[in-house]
Design a protein around this motif. Structure first.
Motif, PDB file in Angstrom:
ATOM      1  N   HIS A  67       9.100  22.402  41.496  1.00  0.00           N
ATOM      2  CA  HIS A  67      10.370  23.005  41.100  1.00  0.00           C
ATOM      3  C   HIS A  67      10.638  24.281  41.893  1.00  0.00           C
ATOM      4  O   HIS A  67      11.726  24.475  42.453  1.00  0.00           O
ATOM      5  N   THR A  68       9.645  25.164  41.939  1.00  0.00           N
ATOM      6  CA  THR A  68       9.854  26.430  42.639  1.00  0.00           C
ATOM      7  C   THR A  68       9.960  26.209  44.141  1.00  0.00           C
ATOM      8  O   THR A  68      10.676  26.936  44.835  1.00  0.00           O
ATOM      9  N   ASP A  69       9.278  25.178  44.660  1.00  0.00           N
ATOM     10  CA  ASP A  69       9.412  24.836  46.082  1.00  0.00           C
ATOM     11  C   ASP A  69      10.835  24.381  46.404  1.00  0.00           C
ATOM     12  O   ASP A  69      11.381  24.711  47.467  1.00  0.00           O
ATOM     13  N   ALA A  70      11.444  23.608  45.494  1.00  0.00           N
ATOM     14  CA  ALA A  70      12.813  23.135  45.720  1.00  0.00           C
ATOM     15  C   ALA A  70      13.779  24.308  45.809  1.00  0.00           C
ATOM     16  O   ALA A  70      14.712  24.310  46.629  1.00  0.00           O
ATOM     17  N   LEU A  71      13.557  25.313  44.983  1.00  0.00           N
ATOM     18  CA  LEU A  71      14.418  26.499  45.018  1.00  0.00           C
ATOM     19  C   LEU A  71      14.157  27.323  46.274  1.00  0.00           C
ATOM     20  O   LEU A  71      15.083  27.895  46.846  1.00  0.00           O
ATOM     21  N   GLU A  72      12.910  27.364  46.715  1.00  0.00           N
ATOM     22  CA  GLU A  72      12.605  28.051  47.979  1.00  0.00           C
ATOM     23  C   GLU A  72      13.345  27.389  49.137  1.00  0.00           C
ATOM     24  O   GLU A  72      13.867  28.065  50.033  1.00  0.00           O
ATOM     25  N   GLN A  73      13.403  26.063  49.128  1.00  0.00           N
ATOM     26  CA  GLN A  73      14.128  25.345  50.173  1.00  0.00           C
ATOM     27  C   GLN A  73      15.612  25.710  50.176  1.00  0.00           C
ATOM     28  O   GLN A  73      16.220  25.854  51.251  1.00  0.00           O
ATOM     29  N   LEU A  74      16.186  25.850  49.000  1.00  0.00           N
ATOM     30  CA  LEU A  74      17.592  26.249  48.930  1.00  0.00           C
ATOM     31  C   LEU A  74      17.783  27.664  49.459  1.00  0.00           C
ATOM     32  O   LEU A  74      18.761  27.945  50.172  1.00  0.00           O
ATOM     33  N   LEU A  75      16.889  28.568  49.107  1.00  0.00           N
ATOM     34  CA  LEU A  75      16.978  29.941  49.633  1.00  0.00           C
ATOM     35  C   LEU A  75      16.922  29.931  51.152  1.00  0.00           C
ATOM     36  O   LEU A  75      17.699  30.625  51.824  1.00  0.00           O
ATOM     37  N   ASP A  76      16.011  29.145  51.705  1.00  0.00           N
ATOM     38  CA  ASP A  76      15.891  29.039  53.163  1.00  0.00           C
ATOM     39  C   ASP A  76      17.167  28.449  53.764  1.00  0.00           C
ATOM     40  O   ASP A  76      17.658  28.917  54.801  1.00  0.00           O
ATOM     41  N   LYS A  77      17.697  27.420  53.118  1.00  0.00           N
ATOM     42  CA  LYS A  77      18.879  26.740  53.650  1.00  0.00           C
ATOM     43  C   LYS A  77      20.071  27.678  53.748  1.00  0.00           C
ATOM     44  O   LYS A  77      20.848  27.617  54.707  1.00  0.00           O
ATOM     45  N   PHE A  78      20.215  28.566  52.754  1.00  0.00           N
ATOM     46  CA  PHE A  78      21.370  29.451  52.716  1.00  0.00           C
ATOM     47  C   PHE A  78      21.062  30.851  53.253  1.00  0.00           C
ATOM     48  O   PHE A  78      21.884  31.755  53.131  1.00  0.00           O
ATOM     49  N   GLY A  79      19.870  31.016  53.850  1.00  0.00           N
ATOM     50  CA  GLY A  79      19.533  32.286  54.495  1.00  0.00           C
ATOM     51  C   GLY A  79      19.365  33.438  53.521  1.00  0.00           C
ATOM     52  O   GLY A  79      19.673  34.587  53.856  1.00  0.00           O
ATOM     53  N   ILE A  80      18.849  33.154  52.323  1.00  0.00           N
ATOM     54  CA  ILE A  80      18.643  34.177  51.306  1.00  0.00           C
ATOM     55  C   ILE A  80      17.175  34.578  51.289  1.00  0.00           C
ATOM     56  O   ILE A  80      16.287  33.723  51.286  1.00  0.00           O
ATOM     57  N   SER A  81      16.920  35.856  51.281  1.00  0.00           N
ATOM     58  CA  SER A  81      15.543  36.348  51.295  1.00  0.00           C
ATOM     59  C   SER A  81      14.804  35.928  50.035  1.00  0.00           C
ATOM     60  O   SER A  81      15.304  36.092  48.910  1.00  0.00           O
TER      61      SER A  81
END
Length: 244
Positions: free
Chosen positions: A86-100
């Motif tokens: 779950h937390t990995d999926a959210l990390e991927q979204l942060l990476d995708k949208f360029g969010i630290s």
């Protein structure tokens, strides 16, 4: 952005008395395919929710790792694996949208950038270390709060990838709640919700485990629940909490 933290803190005071993989879908546009890339930005609410949910899912993982080490119940180690995804999926979204990413060290269990989540984790672990039943109720409470927070985040989101990921996580959280309730019932107790309406909780736990929690952009998988080694579960896949 109002979360369920205040209510959960009250629940902690009262308490104190698997394996689905997720990945964010890549869009058709990208370098080298001849299609211009159009930057996608999120609203401030969407960004704030992603940052919070990234650490909230890590809090669930860290809680179950800690409680699993203390009590040796398979349900905690199995659901911790799902929370990692779950937390990995959210990390991927942060990476995708360029969010630290607020998570500096993924392997550092029990530390959080958000001071409220840090205090919450500490309080939950104080409760969960008392007895096995307290630990299982901590698990149920965490999943109740996850469900409410994810539902709130979906209501504020407009991006399709964000919504799809949240829906997959929500499905997993429902399975986890079923698992904790089922485990508590194996000990002869009746689960009493601390956060959610009792009718809403019953509407979840009265249904069988959901075998497909993958949304768009996720890898679909199924889980199983056959008890934690000391029984056969409660007949609906809630024994060891491997789904989600």
């Amino acid at each position: 952005m109002l979360k369920q933290k205040g209510i959960l803190t009250l629940a902690v005071a009262i308490l104190a008395i698997g394996t689905t993989g997720y990945s964010v879908a890549a869009g058709p546009a990208g370098p080298g395919n001849g299609v211009p890339v159009t930057p996608v930005t999120l609203t401030p609410d969407e960004e704030a929710d992603l940052l919070y949910m990234r650490e909230e899912e890590k809090l669930a993982r860290d809680s179950y790792l800690t409680l699993g080490e203390k009590w040796g119940l398979v349900i905690f180690s199995n659901i911790a694996k799902a929370e990692q995804r779950h937390t990995d999926a959210l990390e991927q979204l942060l990476d995708k949208f360029g969010i630290s990413d607020p998570v500096v060290d993924e392997l550092n269990v029990g530390t959080f950038a958000d001071p409220e989540l840090q205090a919450l984790f500490d309080d939950l672990m104080t409760s969960g270390m008392q007895t096995v039943m307290d630990a299982l109720y901590v698990g149920g409470t965490i999943e109740e709060v996850d469900i409410l927070d994810i539902q709130d985040a979906i209501g504020r989101a407009g991006n399709e990838d964000v919504i799809s990921t949240y829906q997959a996580l929500l499905c997993g959280s429902r399975n986890h709640l079923r698992a904790f309730v089922g485990q508590i019932e194996l000990y002869g107790e009746v689960y009493v919700p601390y956060i959610m309406n009792v009718d809403d909780v019953n509407a979840i736990v009265d249904l069988p485990v959901e075998r497909n929690c993958g949304g768009k952009g996720t890898k679909n998988g199924s889980g199983s629940g056959n008890g934690n080694g000391n029984g056969n579960g409660n007949g609906n896949g809630n024994g060891n909490g491997k789904s989600g």
